[in-house]
Design a protein around this motif. Structure first.
Motif, PDB file in Angstrom:
ATOM      1  N   PRO A 149       0.816  -1.223   0.000  1.00  0.00           N
ATOM      2  CA  PRO A 149       0.000   0.000   0.000  1.00  0.00           C
ATOM      3  C   PRO A 149       0.847   1.270   0.000  1.00  0.00           C
ATOM      4  O   PRO A 149       0.423   2.303  -0.550  1.00  0.00           O
ATOM      5  N   ARG A 184      -5.895   0.915   3.244  1.00  0.00           N
ATOM      6  CA  ARG A 184      -5.373  -0.432   3.496  1.00  0.00           C
ATOM      7  C   ARG A 184      -4.210  -0.371   4.477  1.00  0.00           C
ATOM      8  O   ARG A 184      -4.129  -1.174   5.415  1.00  0.00           O
ATOM      9  N   VAL A 227     -13.282  -1.091  -2.022  1.00  0.00           N
ATOM     10  CA  VAL A 227     -12.120  -1.947  -2.300  1.00  0.00           C
ATOM     11  C   VAL A 227     -12.452  -2.959  -3.383  1.00  0.00           C
ATOM     12  O   VAL A 227     -11.684  -3.161  -4.326  1.00  0.00           O
ATOM     13  N   GLN A 317      -4.267 -10.454   1.082  1.00  0.00           N
ATOM     14  CA  GLN A 317      -3.984  -9.142   1.621  1.00  0.00           C
ATOM     15  C   GLN A 317      -4.341  -9.171   3.094  1.00  0.00           C
ATOM     16  O   GLN A 317      -5.319  -9.773   3.495  1.00  0.00           O
TER      17      GLN A 317
END
Length: 357
Positions: A149, A184, A227, A317
């Motif tokens: 990120p 994030r 997202v 993630q």
């Protein structure tokens, strides 16, 4: 100065209370359990600096309890002392061979127990201070979750600075990419700080907090689809209105983490089902069901704060903290968390939250 914490596990109530009072007098914080299962329930939301456990106990004996502690990445480093009426060199050798830090035979001298406790905690504190990283999970995964990120923020900024003639539409896309990457990164850091609070036993909750389930869910759903763009049809829901005894912040965290996991571990052509209804006079039930990769029984038993599975085959993630922290929060507010899963078929998580009546 923070007091050191001890978990004492023994089914003999008189001995348990006597030792507990003795340790409290020595300025330790003590929690007690009558068997290994009770002890595990305590360890869901309270991390001690030392565990003292009897061997012969009902429901779950000391050996099984110790084995489960050893297999848990977040608990395995805690010093573990066996305390038992069974004498003999073979018994002692077996306990120490299996990884116990010490062994004390009943009856024992008070001074002997205090000295062992003091030494083990001092040693544990030295280890914690020497390796006091903010995050103790897989370092490669950790660096990935910070760098990815961060690059998603810095790279678009560089492009915007270096190119003055970018079309307005493209500029807005860059801004959106920066925002998503920033959120994030913020989520990762917030989860780490929350995890540190759990590890330090300073996670606190207000008794008068409450949250409207449907309203919070709808806000979380909108946030998630910032997202997961163009995937709105993947979530189906049927949620009855009700207020539950949990802060809006914590309910938002739980819903975001669990729904995000369900989407992340499911093919894009599958749906995630979310339902909510009043379970009985005391609880509201939330159910989150996906049809994704699922977990094996062994993986379910190993779920912890820093645990991820099959990262090489299934790019993930996040640091693997969401499920662990959600379970801790639900436990703290006197709710119930259960998970059922089957490989290649999916996962169902059920949550009971106290109603705000």
């Amino acid at each position: 100065m923070n007091k050191n914490k001890i978990l004492l596990v023994d089914d003999e109530i008189n001995l348990r209370e006597t030792i507990s009072e003795l340790l409290i007098h020595e300025n330790y914080i003590v929690k007690t359990a009558s068997n290994g299962q009770e002890a595990l329930n305590i360890l869901d939301s309270w991390i001690p600096d030392l565990i003292i456990s009897d061997i012969m106990m009902p429901i779950m004996d000391g050996n099984m309890f110790h084995q489960l502690i050893k297999e848990n990445i977040d608990l395995s480093s805690i010093p573990f002392i066996f305390m038992t009426a069974m004498n003999g060199e073979n018994q002692m050798r077996k306990c120490l061979t299996n990884g116990a830090d010490d062994f004390i035979t009943k009856p024992f001298k008070i001074d002997e127990l205090i000295e062992i406790v003091k030494n083990k905690i001092e040693r544990f504190n030295k280890i914690k201070n020497a390796y006091s990283n903010i995050y103790i999970g897989n370092k490669i995964s950790f660096l990935h979750e910070i760098n990815t990120p961060l690059n998603g923020i810095l790279a678009p900024i560089d492009l915007l600075i270096e190119n003055e003639d970018i079309e307005k539409e493209d500029v807005l896309k860059f801004y959106e990419a920066i925002k998503i990457s920033g959120e994030r990164l913020n989520r990762t850091l917030q989860n780490i700080m929350l995890y540190q609070n759990v590890k330090s036993n300073i996670l606190k909750f207000e008794d008068n907090s409450y949250a409207p389930v449907l309203d919070i869910f709808l806000k979380v759903k909108s946030k998630i689809f910032e997202v997961y763009e163009n995937q709105e049809k993947r979530i189906t829901y049927a949620i009855d209105k009700a207020d539950v005894k949990i802060s809006q912040e914590n309910l938002s965290f739980i819903l975001f983490e669990l729904i995000d996991n369900a989407l992340k571990f499911s093919p894009h052509n599958t749906i995630v089902m979310v339902s909510g209804s009043i379970y009985n006079q005391e609880f509201y039930e939330l159910v989150i069901k996906d049809f994704g990769i699922g977990f094996s029984e062994n993986e379910l038993n190993r779920i912890g704060a820093t645990q991820q599975f099959n990262r090489e085959q299934q790019e993930q993630q996040g640091l693997g903290l969401g499920l662990f922290l959600s379970r801790i929060i639900i436990k703290k507010i006197k709710g119930v968390f259960s998970i059922r899963s089957k490989e290649k078929e999916g996962t169902t998580i059920k949550i009971l939250l106290p109603l705000n009546i």
